[in-house]
Write a protein that holds these residues in place. Structure first.
Motif, mmCIF file in Angstrom:
data_model
loop_
_atom_site.group_PDB
_atom_site.id
_atom_site.type_symbol
_atom_site.label_atom_id
_atom_site.label_comp_id
_atom_site.label_asym_id
_atom_site.label_seq_id
_atom_site.Cartn_x
_atom_site.Cartn_y
_atom_site.Cartn_z
ATOM 1 N N VAL A 1 3.712 10.567 11.557
ATOM 2 C CA VAL A 1 3.906 11.787 10.761
ATOM 3 C C VAL A 1 2.548 12.398 10.400
ATOM 4 O O VAL A 1 2.335 13.610 10.530
ATOM 5 C CB VAL A 1 4.722 11.460 9.482
ATOM 6 C CG1 VAL A 1 4.840 12.679 8.581
ATOM 7 C CG2 VAL A 1 6.104 10.949 9.853
ATOM 8 N N LEU B 1 -4.620 5.802 1.650
ATOM 9 C CA LEU B 1 -3.234 5.339 1.567
ATOM 10 C C LEU B 1 -3.161 3.816 1.608
ATOM 11 O O LEU B 1 -2.132 3.222 1.316
ATOM 12 C CB LEU B 1 -2.390 5.927 2.700
ATOM 13 C CG LEU B 1 -1.950 7.373 2.475
ATOM 14 C CD1 LEU B 1 -1.260 7.935 3.699
ATOM 15 C CD2 LEU B 1 -1.018 7.482 1.273
ATOM 16 N N TRP B 2 -4.253 3.196 1.981
ATOM 17 C CA TRP B 2 -4.310 1.724 1.926
ATOM 18 C C TRP B 2 -4.727 1.282 0.521
ATOM 19 O O TRP B 2 -4.050 0.480 -0.101
ATOM 20 C CB TRP B 2 -5.279 1.199 2.993
ATOM 21 C CG TRP B 2 -5.584 -0.256 2.824
ATOM 22 C CD1 TRP B 2 -4.700 -1.288 2.937
ATOM 23 C CD2 TRP B 2 -6.838 -0.831 2.485
ATOM 24 N NE1 TRP B 2 -5.341 -2.474 2.680
ATOM 25 C CE2 TRP B 2 -6.647 -2.226 2.406
ATOM 26 C CE3 TRP B 2 -8.115 -0.302 2.243
ATOM 27 C CZ2 TRP B 2 -7.682 -3.102 2.095
ATOM 28 C CZ3 TRP B 2 -9.131 -1.176 1.939
ATOM 29 C CH2 TRP B 2 -8.916 -2.548 1.873
ATOM 30 N N PHE C 1 10.163 6.324 5.740
ATOM 31 C CA PHE C 1 10.451 6.953 7.035
ATOM 32 C C PHE C 1 11.380 6.091 7.894
ATOM 33 O O PHE C 1 12.068 6.608 8.774
ATOM 34 C CB PHE C 1 9.153 7.219 7.810
ATOM 35 C CG PHE C 1 8.264 8.263 7.178
ATOM 36 C CD1 PHE C 1 8.806 9.417 6.629
ATOM 37 C CD2 PHE C 1 6.889 8.099 7.124
ATOM 38 C CE1 PHE C 1 7.999 10.383 6.040
ATOM 39 C CE2 PHE C 1 6.069 9.053 6.531
ATOM 40 C CZ PHE C 1 6.627 10.202 5.983
ATOM 41 N N MET D 1 -3.867 3.046 6.774
ATOM 42 C CA MET D 1 -2.758 3.440 7.634
ATOM 43 C C MET D 1 -2.965 2.834 9.020
ATOM 44 O O MET D 1 -4.090 2.799 9.509
ATOM 45 C CB MET D 1 -2.738 4.971 7.723
ATOM 46 C CG MET D 1 -1.402 5.549 8.032
ATOM 47 S SD MET D 1 -1.479 7.343 8.185
ATOM 48 C CE MET D 1 -1.295 7.834 6.490
ATOM 49 N N GLN E 1 9.620 -2.484 18.368
ATOM 50 C CA GLN E 1 9.525 -2.044 16.975
ATOM 51 C C GLN E 1 8.338 -2.648 16.259
ATOM 52 O O GLN E 1 7.357 -1.993 15.984
ATOM 53 C CB GLN E 1 10.802 -2.345 16.197
ATOM 54 C CG GLN E 1 12.031 -1.697 16.799
ATOM 55 C CD GLN E 1 13.266 -2.453 16.439
ATOM 56 O OE1 GLN E 1 13.433 -2.867 15.320
ATOM 57 N NE2 GLN E 1 14.125 -2.648 17.404
ATOM 58 N N THR F 1 0.854 -1.189 0.000
ATOM 59 C CA THR F 1 0.000 0.000 0.000
ATOM 60 C C THR F 1 0.893 1.243 0.000
ATOM 61 O O THR F 1 2.095 1.166 0.265
ATOM 62 C CB THR F 1 -0.883 0.030 1.258
ATOM 63 O OG1 THR F 1 -0.025 0.156 2.390
ATOM 64 C CG2 THR F 1 -1.714 -1.232 1.392
ATOM 65 N N SER G 1 6.934 -4.898 12.895
ATOM 66 C CA SER G 1 7.012 -4.532 11.475
ATOM 67 C C SER G 1 5.641 -4.087 10.995
ATOM 68 O O SER G 1 5.218 -4.383 9.893
ATOM 69 C CB SER G 1 7.533 -5.705 10.653
ATOM 70 O OG SER G 1 6.847 -6.877 11.015
ATOM 71 N N PRO H 1 -6.604 3.508 -2.592
ATOM 72 C CA PRO H 1 -7.364 4.724 -2.949
ATOM 73 C C PRO H 1 -8.736 4.478 -3.586
ATOM 74 O O PRO H 1 -9.702 5.153 -3.202
ATOM 75 C CB PRO H 1 -6.425 5.461 -3.913
ATOM 76 C CG PRO H 1 -5.066 4.940 -3.611
ATOM 77 C CD PRO H 1 -5.232 3.537 -3.132
ATOM 78 N N ASN I 1 5.955 4.092 5.153
ATOM 79 C CA ASN I 1 6.598 3.546 6.356
ATOM 80 C C ASN I 1 8.046 3.183 6.073
ATOM 81 O O ASN I 1 8.942 3.440 6.872
ATOM 82 C CB ASN I 1 5.870 2.289 6.845
ATOM 83 C CG ASN I 1 4.538 2.617 7.465
ATOM 84 O OD1 ASN I 1 4.330 3.731 7.915
ATOM 85 N ND2 ASN I 1 3.633 1.663 7.467
ATOM 86 N N SER J 1 2.419 2.659 13.099
ATOM 87 C CA SER J 1 3.350 2.802 11.975
ATOM 88 C C SER J 1 3.941 4.202 11.967
ATOM 89 O O SER J 1 3.343 5.150 12.503
ATOM 90 C CB SER J 1 2.621 2.527 10.654
ATOM 91 O OG SER J 1 1.673 3.534 10.389
ATOM 92 N N LEU J 2 5.107 4.304 11.349
ATOM 93 C CA LEU J 2 5.783 5.605 11.294
ATOM 94 C C LEU J 2 4.981 6.611 10.482
ATOM 95 O O LEU J 2 4.919 7.789 10.819
ATOM 96 C CB LEU J 2 7.169 5.434 10.660
ATOM 97 C CG LEU J 2 8.203 4.699 11.513
ATOM 98 C CD1 LEU J 2 9.439 4.372 10.681
ATOM 99 C CD2 LEU J 2 8.598 5.542 12.706
ATOM 100 N N SER J 3 4.356 6.123 9.402
ATOM 101 C CA SER J 3 3.603 7.054 8.551
ATOM 102 C C SER J 3 2.448 7.665 9.343
ATOM 103 O O SER J 3 2.105 8.834 9.146
ATOM 104 C CB SER J 3 3.090 6.368 7.286
ATOM 105 O OG SER J 3 2.296 5.270 7.605
#
Lengths: 343, 471
Positions: free
Chosen positions: B10, B43-44, A151, B1, B460, A142, B462, B46, A148, B5-7
């Motif tokens: 942000v 973002l998963w 980043f 999303m 962390q 995705t 994944s 559209p 991800n 997660s890092l995205s």
């Protein structure tokens, strides 16, 4: 309740503990490195869609991943190939994906590690499932996953403790907990398998210097190869794997694509084992004859021999440079590949 | 999303910066939140945002008509339109393959040779959540239980509000839309409490569910072997913890993120593993779904107003459909059926036996309830009935000499963690996290906060998907 005070204390503890954690792991010899995960692979796979006829893609298992050095290639040929090889993987799923799901019609260099190339076409078997998982990830990733990954790169490059490595060298919490053993209720017969390479953003892999200087370290990896060879794994499935490959090969040739087969060096007990289970005459030679494409076996070229293979399977970083240069000289001499200057 | 997660970090920072920057009016802030929510979802995948738009437009129009239409037939038709569109999406995207498989199996059973081509349908993330949420609006409008949303923007934001879009809580219109009418701004304490809830939610998901429990559950349920009783119990207990921490973790994150924006979402979990009986369990587990099923399914089916038999039938139908809501597989139906049976048996027993609950028998009954819940989790987690059958047999000590696959440390880890979870739920069952957190000095909360953040960072992960996203 003074939440401002709490949050300040919380942040202070977190930052202090993380700095201590990072220092501890660096003192244990760990460094900040990239993870060779599906996301990193998918970035390279995505580039295949934009390649021209002059470009080269590398597929296969860890040998071609270690032994072909992208910088040397770029220096000699003028452009860098795309590295899609990965440890423990059959090249067939990735080759199949490129042939069937892209318009690429350049050159694919296929690394033939007999034990993996001829292993299986069974989807759930590890040599197939691992590369297929990467292919599936690429097709299904995705935008959020792509972000991800983007980043995470600066973090992976900055902190040693950020690591997805599994097994004995794994240092995230899950992996650390896996190392605690209370008794022998369940025994894992596999010897500890250390990481002995570092990878770059373009997926170029180089063997760690330690493998050259620390014999005991190299022996731990040899033990793992011996373990795999001593297991009662299924016999190679030559007919199914060869047919699968040849079907895709014809399709690729028909659209103007070119394939080169490469058998990278192996040594010692591992090479003896390969010669017994997948003898050259009935596996490699038959594949070359049926595929009718340029094929290179290290045994046929003196310049590709006598290189250092500390754990029987992969070349040291310096010898991988030599191997890449020598191999490219052979390809240029045979006019199988042309340098960008000669194009 | 994903929240973990890092995205998302942000994304959230950008949303918060825009939300609290003094450059936007309240309407512009709502527009920004709506756009952010579509980005969060898009973002998963559209193109699937289009489904959200269709649901939003259809229910907005239906709601508008229901607000002014007095003709009963026409009102029914507007409600029907909303139900057909939403349930149609759900039916096609979630149950299309399941229906086709069962249709094929049925034809083959009666001797008709038929092989259907798989439809390869993508399951839109969180479709069960947002369709249920938006349907609740039209049903409430039809029943005149809520007022029409004042503007399309308010309604679209209600359907799409990103903190709870893909896995709830499923919020009723009157509880959320009205919050969008006046400018919302979190106080500093609300904001920091929201950050704390987000930290707890991530800790539950990343550390407890994904790092400490998921591997054991996956190994046990993916073993494909008849297992030793201890291994079967360890795997099932691990899953019971994993699914709680995973889902409650998501809900806690959602509530925390909304609170950072000054929006209040309802609780979705109230320490369910300390439930005394199954009626109590469904008042504590996935509260927003169980109240939805109660109000829009169980009560319309007759509830407890039309005699005992009808009540039991309504209860069973509700739980069977509740099971199917979780996933398009017969194992989920059995999971729902077991819960239905438990509820019926409990009501039967309650009419015959009257127990005064005290601390001693209460914890025993809670333990009994939790033990019985674990048998239902087997059907929830197992992909095939053969796996479920082997697991149940092992858990009931029927299988002799099953294989041992779980290392001793993992057994200890799971049993310690689950025991702590159970005790914690028992202690907390009549209180709230906020009450408990407010009692100790600020530095203790700070230390706990710091430890959680540190453990999240070194785990962390994944970016494992939340289990409930698939529902």
């Amino acid at each position: 309740m003074n939440l401002k005070q709490s949050v300040l204390i919380g942040l202070l503890i977190t930052v202090t503990a993380l700095i201590a954690w990072e220092i501890y792991w660096r003192n244990q010899g760990f460094t900040a490195t990239l993870d060779d995960n599906e996301a990193l692979w998918a970035v390279q796979r995505a580039k295949v869609e934009k390649l021209s006829k002059e470009d080269v893609v590398l597929v296969g298992s860890s040998r071609i991943h270690f032994d072909i050095q992208l910088d040397q290639w770029e220096k000699k040929m003028g452009n860098k190939p795309i590295q899609l090889a990965a440890g423990g993987c059959s090249p067939l799923p990735v080759f199949h994906d490129i042939v069937n799901n892209s318009n690429f019609n350049g050159t694919i260099l296929v690394g033939v590690t007999p034990g993996l190339f001829f292993s299986t076409t069974f989807p759930k078997a590890q040599p197939w499932a691992w590369p297929q998982a990467r292919v599936d990830y690429f097709h299904n990733r995705t935008y959020a996953q792509q972000l991800n990954h983007l980043f995470s790169l600066p973090l992976q490059n900055s902190f040693a403790f950020i690591s997805e490595v599994e097994g004995v060298d794994g240092i995230n919490l899950k992996e650390l907990l896996k190392k605690i053993h209370v008794n022998n209720r369940v025994i894992d017969p596999m010897p500890p398998f250390h990481t002995f390479e570092e990878i770059r953003l373009d997926r170029n892999v180089r063997m760690l210097k330690r493998m050259e200087t620390d014999t005991a370290f190299a022996n731990t990896v040899k033990k793992v190869w011996k373990f795999f060879m001593s297991g009662e794994g299924p016999p190679p499935d030559k007919v199914a794997t060869m047919n699968f490959f040849l079907t895709d090969l014809e399709k690729f040739k028909a659209r103007g694509g070119k394939v080169i087969l490469l058998r990278c060096p192996s040594d010692g007990y591992l090479r003896d084992f390969e010669n017994t289970v997948t003898p050259r005459a009935t596996f490699w030679d038959e594949l070359v004859q049926k595929a009718n494409v340029p094929a290179y076996h290290f045994e046929d070229y003196s310049q590709l021999q006598n290189l250092t293979i500390p754990e029987w399977s992969h070349l040291t970083a310096n010898d991988a440079d030599i191997f890449t240069n020598e191999f490219l000289d052979i390809l240029i001499k045979d006019q199988v590949l042309l340098t960008s200057n000669s194009n | 999303m994903l929240f973990n997660s890092l995205s998302f970090i942000v994304f959230l920072l950008i949303v918060l910066a825009l939300y609290y920057a003094p450059i936007l009016t309240w309407v512009s802030k709502k527009r920004m939140l709506l756009l952010s929510s579509y980005i969060f979802y898009g973002l998963w995948n559209p193109p699937l945002v289009i489904l959200l738009w269709i649901s939003t437009i259809v229910d907005w129009v239906a709601g508008k008509k229901l607000a002014i239409e007095e003709n009963k037939q026409k009102r029914k038709l507007w409600l029907l339109l909303s139900m057909i569109v939403n349930l149609g999406f759900l039916g096609f995207f979630k149950y299309g393959n399941f229906l086709l498989e069962n249709f094929t199996a049925l034809l083959n059973t009666i001797g008709v040779e038929f092989q259907a081509r798989p439809m390869d349908i993508i399951l839109p993330m969180g479709i069960s959540f947002y369709t249920f949420q938006t349907m609740s609006y039209t049903i409430d409008m039809y029943q005149k239980r809520t007022e029409r949303a004042r503007t399309f923007l308010d309604f679209a934001l209600y359907v799409t509000f990103f903190p709870q879009l893909v896995a709830g809580p499923i919020v009723r219109a009157q509880d959320l839309i009205s919050q969008f009418y006046e400018e919302k701004k979190a106080t500093i304490n609300q904001f920091l409490w929201g950050v704390f809830l987000l930290t707890i939610g991530l800790f539950q998901k990343v550390v407890l569910a994904d790092t400490l429990l998921s591997n054991t559950a996956d190994d046990v349920y993916g073993a494909g072997k008849v297992l030793h009783s201890l291994d079967a119990w360890t795997g099932t207990l691990a899953f019971s913890g994993q699914i709680f921490f995973d889902f409650a973790g998501y809900s806690t994150c959602a509530i925390g993120i909304a609170l950072m924006l000054g929006i209040i979402l309802p609780d979705n979990f109230r320490y369910p593993y300390a439930s005394i009986g199954f009626s109590d369990l469904w008042r504590r587990w996935h509260i927003s779904l169980s109240t939805w099923l109660r109000d829009y399914l169980y009560i319309p089916l007759g509830g407890n107003k039309h005699g005992i038999i009808r009540m039991y039938v309504a209860l069973m139908v509700t739980m069977l459909l509740g099971g199917l809501w979780h996933g398009a597989a017969w194992t989920f139906v059995v999971w729902g059926a077991l819960h239905g049976i438990y509820l019926v048996v409990e009501r039967l027993l309650r009419s015959k036996i009257h127990i005064k609950i005290n601390a001693f028998n209460g914890i025993l009954l809670a333990f009994l309830t939790y033990t019985l819940v674990n048998f239902t989790w087997v059907f929830f987690r197992a992909r095939e009935f053969s796996t479920a059958k082997n697991m149940i047999a092992s858990m009931l000590f029927i299988n002799d000499g099953g294989e041992k696959i779980v290392p001793s440390f993992d057994i200890i880890k799971v049993f310690v963690l689950i025991t702590l979870l159970f005790i914690c739920h028992w202690i907390m069952r009549n209180t709230s996290m906020k009450d408990v957190s407010l009692k100790p000095p600020a530095w203790i909360l700070g230390v706990v906060w710091g430890i959680m953040l540190f453990l999240i960072a070194i785990s962390q992960g994944s970016g494992e998907q939340f289990i409930y996203f698939q529902f």
